[in-house]
Design a protein around this motif. Structure first.
Motif, PDB file in Angstrom:
ATOM      1  N   UNK A 142       0.597  -1.074   0.246  1.00  0.00           N
ATOM      2  CA  UNK A 142       0.096  -0.110   0.280  1.00  0.00           C
ATOM      3  C   UNK A 142       1.030   1.348  -0.525  1.00  0.00           C
ATOM      4  N   UNK A 143       0.301   2.084  -0.478  1.00  0.00           N
ATOM      5  CA  UNK A 143       1.263   3.356  -0.955  1.00  0.00           C
ATOM      6  C   UNK A 143       0.089   5.124  -0.735  1.00  0.00           C
ATOM      7  N   UNK A 144       0.764   5.406   0.536  1.00  0.00           N
ATOM      8  CA  UNK A 144       0.010   6.585   1.287  1.00  0.00           C
ATOM      9  C   UNK A 144      -0.166   8.025   0.452  1.00  0.00           C
ATOM     10  N   UNK A 145      -0.740   8.531  -0.812  1.00  0.00           N
ATOM     11  CA  UNK A 145      -0.244   9.621  -1.031  1.00  0.00           C
ATOM     12  C   UNK A 145      -1.339  10.979  -0.523  1.00  0.00           C
ATOM     13  N   UNK A 146      -1.380  12.308  -0.274  1.00  0.00           N
ATOM     14  CA  UNK A 146      -2.248  12.896   0.318  1.00  0.00           C
ATOM     15  C   UNK A 146      -2.521  14.269  -1.502  1.00  0.00           C
ATOM     16  N   UNK A 147      -3.290  14.140  -1.542  1.00  0.00           N
ATOM     17  CA  UNK A 147      -3.537  15.206  -2.662  1.00  0.00           C
ATOM     18  C   UNK A 147      -4.223  16.695  -2.177  1.00  0.00           C
ATOM     19  N   UNK A 148      -5.064  17.644  -3.130  1.00  0.00           N
ATOM     20  CA  UNK A 148      -5.504  18.448  -2.877  1.00  0.00           C
ATOM     21  C   UNK A 148      -6.220  18.541  -4.633  1.00  0.00           C
ATOM     22  N   UNK A 149      -7.587  18.191  -4.580  1.00  0.00           N
ATOM     23  CA  UNK A 149      -8.434  18.124  -5.315  1.00  0.00           C
ATOM     24  C   UNK A 149     -10.001  19.400  -5.796  1.00  0.00           C
ATOM     25  N   UNK A 150      -9.760  19.487  -6.703  1.00  0.00           N
ATOM     26  CA  UNK A 150     -10.377  21.297  -6.835  1.00  0.00           C
ATOM     27  C   UNK A 150     -11.078  20.697  -8.057  1.00  0.00           C
ATOM     28  N   UNK A 151     -12.726  20.871  -7.635  1.00  0.00           N
ATOM     29  CA  UNK A 151     -13.917  19.970  -8.298  1.00  0.00           C
ATOM     30  C   UNK A 151     -15.034  21.481  -8.596  1.00  0.00           C
ATOM     31  N   UNK A 199     -22.247  23.319  -5.879  1.00  0.00           N
ATOM     32  CA  UNK A 199     -22.609  22.835  -4.932  1.00  0.00           C
ATOM     33  C   UNK A 199     -21.515  22.444  -4.144  1.00  0.00           C
ATOM     34  N   UNK A 200     -20.996  22.521  -2.681  1.00  0.00           N
ATOM     35  CA  UNK A 200     -20.185  21.891  -2.461  1.00  0.00           C
ATOM     36  C   UNK A 200     -20.542  21.228  -2.506  1.00  0.00           C
ATOM     37  N   UNK A 201     -21.915  20.212  -2.064  1.00  0.00           N
ATOM     38  CA  UNK A 201     -22.393  18.882  -1.415  1.00  0.00           C
ATOM     39  C   UNK A 201     -22.018  18.309  -3.295  1.00  0.00           C
ATOM     40  N   UNK A 202     -22.388  19.001  -4.267  1.00  0.00           N
ATOM     41  CA  UNK A 202     -22.212  18.070  -5.650  1.00  0.00           C
ATOM     42  C   UNK A 202     -21.384  18.067  -5.858  1.00  0.00           C
ATOM     43  N   UNK A 203     -20.696  18.953  -5.346  1.00  0.00           N
ATOM     44  CA  UNK A 203     -18.593  18.900  -5.893  1.00  0.00           C
ATOM     45  C   UNK A 203     -18.466  17.355  -4.914  1.00  0.00           C
ATOM     46  N   UNK A 260     -10.461  14.205   4.354  1.00  0.00           N
ATOM     47  CA  UNK A 260      -9.807  15.714   5.516  1.00  0.00           C
ATOM     48  C   UNK A 260     -11.026  16.537   6.089  1.00  0.00           C
ATOM     49  N   UNK A 261     -11.219  17.309   4.896  1.00  0.00           N
ATOM     50  CA  UNK A 261     -11.699  18.739   4.557  1.00  0.00           C
ATOM     51  C   UNK A 261     -11.954  18.983   3.332  1.00  0.00           C
ATOM     52  N   UNK A 262     -13.011  20.269   3.196  1.00  0.00           N
ATOM     53  CA  UNK A 262     -13.415  20.215   1.940  1.00  0.00           C
ATOM     54  C   UNK A 262     -14.708  21.430   1.969  1.00  0.00           C
ATOM     55  N   UNK A 263     -15.150  21.340   3.698  1.00  0.00           N
ATOM     56  CA  UNK A 263     -16.211  21.529   3.603  1.00  0.00           C
ATOM     57  C   UNK A 263     -16.886  23.534   2.644  1.00  0.00           C
ATOM     58  N   UNK A 264     -15.725  23.680   2.779  1.00  0.00           N
ATOM     59  CA  UNK A 264     -15.939  25.028   2.423  1.00  0.00           C
ATOM     60  C   UNK A 264     -14.694  25.933   1.370  1.00  0.00           C
ATOM     61  N   UNK A 265     -14.399  24.756   0.840  1.00  0.00           N
ATOM     62  CA  UNK A 265     -13.006  25.290   0.353  1.00  0.00           C
ATOM     63  C   UNK A 265     -13.726  25.594  -1.985  1.00  0.00           C
TER      64      UNK A 265
END
Length: 170
Positions: free
Chosen positions: A12-21, A25-29, A50-55
């Protein structure tokens, strides 16, 4: 090469990424992101958002204000607009309204006296239940009432707001 040998060498390999969709609305994203992550079960074994509620709005504010500035300024601006971390502490219980104080005191009294009562419960979609029961517990933090149905000899858990009426049976 043997397929069994290949599978035994997997790690297993663990990656930390940030994704912009981009979505309306935030819910649809978030729904799109989860669909994307779940569409490859053989490739993505596990994930944690981990995060993304208001991104959505924060990223727009960051990119709109920093497009013409230097990279160092953009980094400083990004730090200002970081999304709030999701609290892992449980929410504090809602304090009951003064009108419900009497109901709660009566439920506690029924529990202490082991009083037989008939509860009228309204569940979702207007389903009405009427059950003879005894109060086992009332949890003020979650406003859950645990009752023992004397006919079925089963324990049920109801929200306080599901209770429509109760009558003391003699």
């Amino acid at each position: 090469m043997n397929q069994g040998k290949v599978n035994s060498n997997l790690h297993g390999h663990l990656f930390t990424v940030e994704i912009l969709i981009e979505e309306a609305t935030n819910g649809l994203a978030l729904e799109q992101l989860l669909h994307l992550l779940n569409s490859q079960p053989n490739l993505i074994k596990d994930y944690k958002v981990l995060q993304g509620i208001q991104l959505g709005k924060l990223i727009e504010a960051n990119t709109a204000g920093t497009q013409s500035s230097s990279r160092a300024t953009a980094a400083k601006e990004t730090e200002k607009f970081k999304a709030p971390e999701i609290s892992k502490e449980p929410e504090k219980p809602k304090t009951p309204q003064p009108a419900s104080e009497n109901i709660i005191q009566q439920l506690e009294q029924f529990k202490a006296n082991n009083t037989l009562i008939r509860l009228t419960i309204i569940k979702g979609k207007g389903i009405k239940l009427s059950l003879p029961c005894r109060i086992l517990n009332y949890d003020g933090a979650t406003q859950n009432v645990t009752v023992y149905h004397v006919d079925e000899k089963k324990v049920y858990l109801f929200k306080l707001n599901e209770i429509d009426d109760y009558v003391v049976t003699k």
